[in-house]
Design a protein around this motif. Structure first.
Motif, PDB file in Angstrom:
ATOM      1  N   TRP A  65      37.957  28.206  41.783  1.00  0.00           N
ATOM      2  CA  TRP A  65      38.886  29.172  41.046  1.00  0.00           C
ATOM      3  C   TRP A  65      38.418  29.860  40.105  1.00  0.00           C
ATOM      4  CZ3 TRP A  65      43.640  30.631  42.154  1.00  0.00           C
ATOM      5  CH2 TRP A  65      44.307  31.410  41.325  1.00  0.00           C
ATOM      6  N   ASP A  66      37.177  29.581  39.421  1.00  0.00           N
ATOM      7  CA  ASP A  66      36.362  30.456  38.391  1.00  0.00           C
ATOM      8  C   ASP A  66      35.231  30.877  39.011  1.00  0.00           C
ATOM      9  OD1 ASP A  66      38.240  29.276  36.594  1.00  0.00           O
ATOM     10  OD2 ASP A  66      37.036  27.795  35.731  1.00  0.00           O
ATOM     11  N   SER A  67      35.110  30.850  40.579  1.00  0.00           N
ATOM     12  CA  SER A  67      33.705  31.432  41.094  1.00  0.00           C
ATOM     13  C   SER A  67      34.082  33.151  40.958  1.00  0.00           C
ATOM     14  CB  SER A  67      33.491  30.894  42.468  1.00  0.00           C
ATOM     15  OG  SER A  67      34.642  31.668  43.456  1.00  0.00           O
ATOM     16  N   PRO A  68      32.840  33.777  40.892  1.00  0.00           N
ATOM     17  CA  PRO A  68      32.997  35.302  40.939  1.00  0.00           C
ATOM     18  C   PRO A  68      33.733  35.858  41.998  1.00  0.00           C
ATOM     19  CG  PRO A  68      30.843  34.746  40.245  1.00  0.00           C
ATOM     20  CD  PRO A  68      31.443  33.333  40.873  1.00  0.00           C
ATOM     21  N   GLU A  69      33.737  35.304  43.177  1.00  0.00           N
ATOM     22  CA  GLU A  69      34.464  35.679  44.395  1.00  0.00           C
ATOM     23  C   GLU A  69      35.995  35.877  44.126  1.00  0.00           C
ATOM     24  OE1 GLU A  69      32.364  33.015  44.623  1.00  0.00           O
ATOM     25  OE2 GLU A  69      30.463  34.170  45.109  1.00  0.00           O
ATOM     26  N   MET A  70      36.583  34.838  43.166  1.00  0.00           N
ATOM     27  CA  MET A  70      37.722  34.759  43.081  1.00  0.00           C
ATOM     28  C   MET A  70      38.551  36.018  42.271  1.00  0.00           C
ATOM     29  SD  MET A  70      39.104  32.350  44.848  1.00  0.00           S
ATOM     30  CE  MET A  70      40.437  31.677  44.298  1.00  0.00           C
ATOM     31  N   THR A  71      37.641  36.925  41.448  1.00  0.00           N
ATOM     32  CA  THR A  71      38.163  37.895  41.009  1.00  0.00           C
ATOM     33  C   THR A  71      38.836  38.994  41.733  1.00  0.00           C
ATOM     34  OG1 THR A  71      36.109  39.249  41.043  1.00  0.00           O
ATOM     35  CG2 THR A  71      36.308  37.652  38.976  1.00  0.00           C
ATOM     36  N   ILE A  72      38.629  39.028  43.142  1.00  0.00           N
ATOM     37  CA  ILE A  72      39.197  39.941  43.993  1.00  0.00           C
ATOM     38  C   ILE A  72      40.834  39.431  43.936  1.00  0.00           C
ATOM     39  CG2 ILE A  72      39.205  38.350  46.006  1.00  0.00           C
ATOM     40  CD1 ILE A  72      38.836  40.887  47.578  1.00  0.00           C
ATOM     41  N   TYR A  73      41.272  38.356  43.398  1.00  0.00           N
ATOM     42  CA  TYR A  73      42.646  38.228  43.312  1.00  0.00           C
ATOM     43  C   TYR A  73      43.169  38.327  41.914  1.00  0.00           C
ATOM     44  CZ  TYR A  73      41.940  35.753  47.531  1.00  0.00           C
ATOM     45  OH  TYR A  73      41.487  35.612  48.958  1.00  0.00           O
ATOM     46  N   TYR A  76      45.775  41.243  42.421  1.00  0.00           N
ATOM     47  CA  TYR A  76      46.018  41.369  43.772  1.00  0.00           C
ATOM     48  C   TYR A  76      47.252  42.223  44.151  1.00  0.00           C
ATOM     49  CZ  TYR A  76      47.543  39.629  48.395  1.00  0.00           C
ATOM     50  OH  TYR A  76      48.094  39.548  49.728  1.00  0.00           O
ATOM     51  N   ASP A  77      48.154  41.924  43.273  1.00  0.00           N
ATOM     52  CA  ASP A  77      49.532  42.671  43.407  1.00  0.00           C
ATOM     53  C   ASP A  77      49.244  44.173  43.352  1.00  0.00           C
ATOM     54  OD1 ASP A  77      51.098  40.417  44.095  1.00  0.00           O
ATOM     55  OD2 ASP A  77      51.379  40.023  41.848  1.00  0.00           O
ATOM     56  N   ALA A  79      46.535  45.781  43.873  1.00  0.00           N
ATOM     57  CA  ALA A  79      45.865  46.441  45.080  1.00  0.00           C
ATOM     58  C   ALA A  79      46.632  46.234  46.248  1.00  0.00           C
ATOM     59  CB  ALA A  79      44.540  45.304  45.175  1.00  0.00           C
ATOM     60  N   LYS A  80      47.449  45.363  46.605  1.00  0.00           N
ATOM     61  CA  LYS A  80      48.211  45.497  47.777  1.00  0.00           C
ATOM     62  C   LYS A  80      49.223  46.506  47.803  1.00  0.00           C
ATOM     63  CE  LYS A  80      50.531  42.234  50.691  1.00  0.00           C
ATOM     64  NZ  LYS A  80      49.884  42.376  52.112  1.00  0.00           N
ATOM     65  N   ALA A  81      49.829  46.917  46.629  1.00  0.00           N
ATOM     66  CA  ALA A  81      50.693  48.010  46.421  1.00  0.00           C
ATOM     67  C   ALA A  81      50.053  49.239  46.723  1.00  0.00           C
ATOM     68  CB  ALA A  81      51.082  48.051  44.979  1.00  0.00           C
ATOM     69  N   ASN A  82      48.706  49.486  46.459  1.00  0.00           N
ATOM     70  CA  ASN A  82      48.003  50.561  46.907  1.00  0.00           C
ATOM     71  C   ASN A  82      47.378  50.645  48.229  1.00  0.00           C
ATOM     72  OD1 ASN A  82      48.351  51.640  44.121  1.00  0.00           O
ATOM     73  ND2 ASN A  82      46.639  50.699  43.414  1.00  0.00           N
ATOM     74  N   SER A  83      47.914  49.805  48.953  1.00  0.00           N
ATOM     75  CA  SER A  83      46.972  49.760  50.179  1.00  0.00           C
ATOM     76  C   SER A  83      48.273  50.067  51.388  1.00  0.00           C
ATOM     77  CB  SER A  83      46.624  48.288  50.709  1.00  0.00           C
ATOM     78  OG  SER A  83      47.541  47.335  50.801  1.00  0.00           O
TER      79      SER A  83
END
Length: 83
Positions: A65-73, A76-77, A79-83
């Motif tokens: 959960w704390d890994s740098p890769e999880m910052t994408i989330y 999220y809401d 980013a999803k609204a803009n796609s």
């Protein structure tokens, strides 16, 4: 530049929990009081033993959960609204 550190208010003084890096003595500060992050377990319908079990059960996820890769989330809401 803004630097944030945590502290505790006791007897009219602020005791810093961590030291800010590279801050010279005499630097002006702004103090913002925040409510305690303690959770009233009874209001959540659990007791201390259940809370300890939940904490231990979920601890295995904290590294992922704390890994740098999880910052994408983090946004999220939006980013999803803009796609």
């Amino acid at each position: 530049m803004l630097v944030s550190v945590q502290g505790i208010y006791r007897n009219g003084r602020i005791d810093l929990i961590e030291n800010p890096n590279n801050m010279p003595e005499g630097t002006r500060v702004i103090v913002t009081f925040v409510e305690s992050s303690e959770i009233d377990l009874a209001s959540q319908g659990i007791d201390r033993t259940q809370a300890e079990f939940l904490r231990a059960s979920l601890a295995t996820f904290s590294e992922d959960w704390d890994s740098p890769e999880m910052t994408i989330y983090d946004n999220y809401d939006a980013a999803k609204a803009n796609s």
